[in-house]
Motif scaffolding. Structure first.
Motif, mmCIF file in Angstrom:
data_model
loop_
_atom_site.group_PDB
_atom_site.id
_atom_site.type_symbol
_atom_site.label_atom_id
_atom_site.label_comp_id
_atom_site.label_asym_id
_atom_site.label_seq_id
_atom_site.Cartn_x
_atom_site.Cartn_y
_atom_site.Cartn_z
ATOM 1 N N GLN A 62 0.858 -1.184 0.000
ATOM 2 C CA GLN A 62 0.000 0.000 0.000
ATOM 3 C C GLN A 62 0.893 1.233 0.000
ATOM 4 O OE1 GLN A 62 -2.422 -0.572 3.503
ATOM 5 N NE2 GLN A 62 -4.042 -1.553 2.328
ATOM 6 N N GLY A 63 0.560 2.206 -0.828
ATOM 7 C CA GLY A 63 1.259 3.488 -0.792
ATOM 8 C C GLY A 63 2.471 3.589 -1.698
ATOM 9 N N TRP A 64 2.755 2.545 -2.491
ATOM 10 C CA TRP A 64 3.896 2.625 -3.412
ATOM 11 C C TRP A 64 3.389 2.935 -4.815
ATOM 12 C CZ3 TRP A 64 5.859 -0.068 -7.777
ATOM 13 C CH2 TRP A 64 7.183 0.231 -8.113
ATOM 14 N N ASN A 65 4.117 3.782 -5.547
ATOM 15 C CA ASN A 65 3.819 3.956 -6.977
ATOM 16 C C ASN A 65 5.117 3.917 -7.767
ATOM 17 O OD1 ASN A 65 4.797 6.756 -7.646
ATOM 18 N ND2 ASN A 65 3.373 7.270 -5.982
ATOM 19 N N ARG A 66 4.994 3.743 -9.065
ATOM 20 C CA ARG A 66 6.137 3.436 -9.917
ATOM 21 C C ARG A 66 7.163 4.560 -10.027
ATOM 22 N NH1 ARG A 66 4.205 -1.053 -11.432
ATOM 23 N NH2 ARG A 66 6.170 -1.694 -12.344
ATOM 24 N N SER A 67 6.767 5.773 -9.667
ATOM 25 C CA SER A 67 7.719 6.889 -9.769
ATOM 26 C C SER A 67 8.650 6.950 -8.562
ATOM 27 C CB SER A 67 6.959 8.214 -9.890
ATOM 28 O OG SER A 67 6.302 8.510 -8.669
ATOM 29 N N MET A 68 8.351 6.168 -7.522
ATOM 30 C CA MET A 68 9.096 6.270 -6.266
ATOM 31 C C MET A 68 10.439 5.540 -6.307
ATOM 32 S SD MET A 68 6.398 5.595 -3.200
ATOM 33 C CE MET A 68 5.227 6.812 -2.645
ATOM 34 N N TYR A 69 11.458 6.215 -5.794
ATOM 35 C CA TYR A 69 12.703 5.559 -5.413
ATOM 36 C C TYR A 69 12.581 5.205 -3.931
ATOM 37 C CZ TYR A 69 15.046 6.749 -9.788
ATOM 38 O OH TYR A 69 15.406 6.827 -11.117
ATOM 39 N N TYR A 70 13.497 4.362 -3.454
ATOM 40 C CA TYR A 70 13.345 3.855 -2.088
ATOM 41 C C TYR A 70 13.367 4.967 -1.045
ATOM 42 C CZ TYR A 70 13.187 0.077 1.289
ATOM 43 O OH TYR A 70 12.772 -0.790 2.271
ATOM 44 N N ASP A 113 23.774 1.146 -0.040
ATOM 45 C CA ASP A 113 22.854 2.286 -0.044
ATOM 46 C C ASP A 113 22.138 2.383 -1.395
ATOM 47 O OD1 ASP A 113 24.715 3.501 -1.842
ATOM 48 O OD2 ASP A 113 25.850 4.311 -0.152
ATOM 49 N N LEU A 114 21.178 3.293 -1.460
ATOM 50 C CA LEU A 114 20.362 3.443 -2.669
ATOM 51 C C LEU A 114 21.199 3.872 -3.879
ATOM 52 C CD1 LEU A 114 17.664 3.536 -4.185
ATOM 53 C CD2 LEU A 114 17.337 5.865 -3.292
ATOM 54 N N GLU A 115 22.139 4.785 -3.676
ATOM 55 C CA GLU A 115 22.968 5.245 -4.799
ATOM 56 C C GLU A 115 23.699 4.069 -5.447
ATOM 57 O OE1 GLU A 115 25.938 8.948 -5.773
ATOM 58 O OE2 GLU A 115 26.414 7.762 -3.992
ATOM 59 N N THR A 116 24.228 3.170 -4.616
ATOM 60 C CA THR A 116 24.900 1.979 -5.148
ATOM 61 C C THR A 116 23.920 1.114 -5.927
ATOM 62 O OG1 THR A 116 26.337 1.998 -3.203
ATOM 63 C CG2 THR A 116 26.402 0.029 -4.558
ATOM 64 N N ALA A 117 22.696 0.954 -5.401
ATOM 65 C CA ALA A 117 21.682 0.140 -6.087
ATOM 66 C C ALA A 117 21.377 0.702 -7.475
ATOM 67 C CB ALA A 117 20.410 0.072 -5.249
ATOM 68 N N ILE A 118 21.309 2.028 -7.578
ATOM 69 C CA ILE A 118 21.036 2.663 -8.879
ATOM 70 C C ILE A 118 22.216 2.435 -9.825
ATOM 71 C CG2 ILE A 118 20.603 4.848 -10.067
ATOM 72 C CD1 ILE A 118 19.308 5.847 -7.408
ATOM 73 N N LEU A 119 23.437 2.687 -9.342
ATOM 74 C CA LEU A 119 24.628 2.534 -10.185
ATOM 75 C C LEU A 119 24.849 1.081 -10.597
ATOM 76 C CD1 LEU A 119 27.070 4.985 -8.370
ATOM 77 C CD2 LEU A 119 26.116 5.257 -10.663
ATOM 78 N N TYR A 120 24.499 0.154 -9.711
ATOM 79 C CA TYR A 120 24.665 -1.282 -9.984
ATOM 80 C C TYR A 120 23.926 -1.704 -11.257
ATOM 81 C CZ TYR A 120 24.275 -6.361 -9.113
ATOM 82 O OH TYR A 120 24.315 -7.736 -9.219
ATOM 83 N N SER A 121 22.838 -1.029 -11.577
ATOM 84 C CA SER A 121 22.069 -1.402 -12.782
ATOM 85 C C SER A 121 22.917 -1.273 -14.051
ATOM 86 C CB SER A 121 20.796 -0.556 -12.901
ATOM 87 O OG SER A 121 21.102 0.810 -13.134
#
Length: 318
Positions: free
Chosen positions: A135-143, A159-167
């Motif tokens: 509940q409360g999540w939408n596709r535009s959201m980052y963690y 951290d989140l920055e690493t998760a983004i760069l990992y892609s």
């Protein structure tokens, strides 16, 4: 760390069975008389992250044994944005099992739904699947927009920055460059003892990588138990670059990494190598990246060839 598995351990007063050791599936004896299996694991939104493969193997076992499979859905921490090539089934492996993009933009529940309905389980079996929606999540959201605390889903994604760069930067694992394992900044810095970081920075500045900052750095990978026991270039000084996200909505780590690999190959044709087992093909999902780099083909052409997942919208829950 990657490759480690847990031996049976009763520290929680229940048996713990590894799904990441000699076998990716448990002995059927462990599943006898169970009503259901609950999958409650945080994915990070990139195809080469293996939790989706583990989920697939468990779905197959539950389908075979008639056990209900519940997915407690969780956010895609790097949002619903998708990017990258769709996997060629001929290159399917544990680090990329299904015909989805590298940055797939789906939640773990949506992926389970798609895997089940698209007949991607072995012998086209179907599992009795239940997805417990968020509940409360939408596709535009980052963690960082969910209000939830980011708990590292594995030691090298702190951290989140690493998760983004990992892609994108995970592709470096298919080369003889250090991807920063054995340092404080895995997947945020890359390098090698032979790399001309100054020339590389100059070359990268000719590309238009919005939302990404790159700076020169040197680092020495160290063995870190529980995180990176045997890093590339252990105890050797590596010259390289550090990558930061300035604007996560505009940054395209995958496009950046493709241009990064191309640039290093052009600057260091003799020193740069793809690993001899062609692991890069499993990560990328085909041999097109490796062959394009080696043949000095246009990377723009490669990037322009990417397409979105067919029928994806049928499986989107949010």
């Amino acid at each position: 760390e990657a490759g480690e598995h847990i031996l049976n351990d009763n520290s929680y007063n229940i048996p713990i069975v590894s799904l990441y050791g000699n076998s990716f599936t448990p002995d059927t004896a462990y599943l006898s008389n169970l009503d259901a299996i609950i999958f409650d694991i945080q994915d990070i939104g990139s195809r080469y992250y293996t939790y989706v493969s583990t989920m697939t193997y468990m779905m197959e076992m539950c389908a075979e044994l008639g056990i209900k499979f519940y997915v407690l859905d969780r956010p895609n921490p790097i949002s619903g944005i998708n990017n990258g090539p769709i996997l060629d089934k001929n290159f399917s492996s544990f680090v990329g099992m299904h015909e989805i993009q590298i940055r797939h933009g789906m939640t773990i529940g949506e992926l389970a739904y798609m895997i089940n309905e698209e007949d991607w389980l072995s012998d086209k079996k179907k599992v009795d699947l239940y997805i417990i929606k968020m509940q409360g999540w939408n596709r535009s959201m980052y963690y960082d927009e969910t209000g939830l605390l980011f708990n590292p889903p594995s030691p090298n994604i702190p951290d989140l920055e690493t998760a983004i760069l990992y892609s994108g930067l995970c592709l470096i694992e298919g080369t003889n460059l250090s991807e920063g394992r054995g340092t404080e900044f895995p997947f945020k810095q890359i390098g090698a003892p032979w790399l001309n970081a100054h020339a590389l920075l100059k070359q990268l500045n000719t590309y238009n990588h919005n939302g990404i900052k790159v700076e020169e750095v040197s680092f020495t990978p160290k063995s870190i138990p529980g995180k990176s026991k045997f890093p590339k270039y252990e105890d050797i000084i590596c010259k390289g670059i550090k990558i930061s996200i300035l604007d996560k909505d505009r940054a395209k780590p995958l496009d950046f990494t493709i241009n990064l690999i191309e640039s290093i190959h052009l600057l260091h044709e003799r020193e740069f190598k793809f690993l001899p087992n062609n692991f890069i093909d499993k990560l990328y999902g085909s041999d097109k990246l490796r062959l394009s780099v080696l043949n000095k083909n246009s990377m723009n052409q490669l990037i322009d060839s990417w397409s979105t997942i067919k029928n994806k919208n049928e499986y989107l829950i949010y």
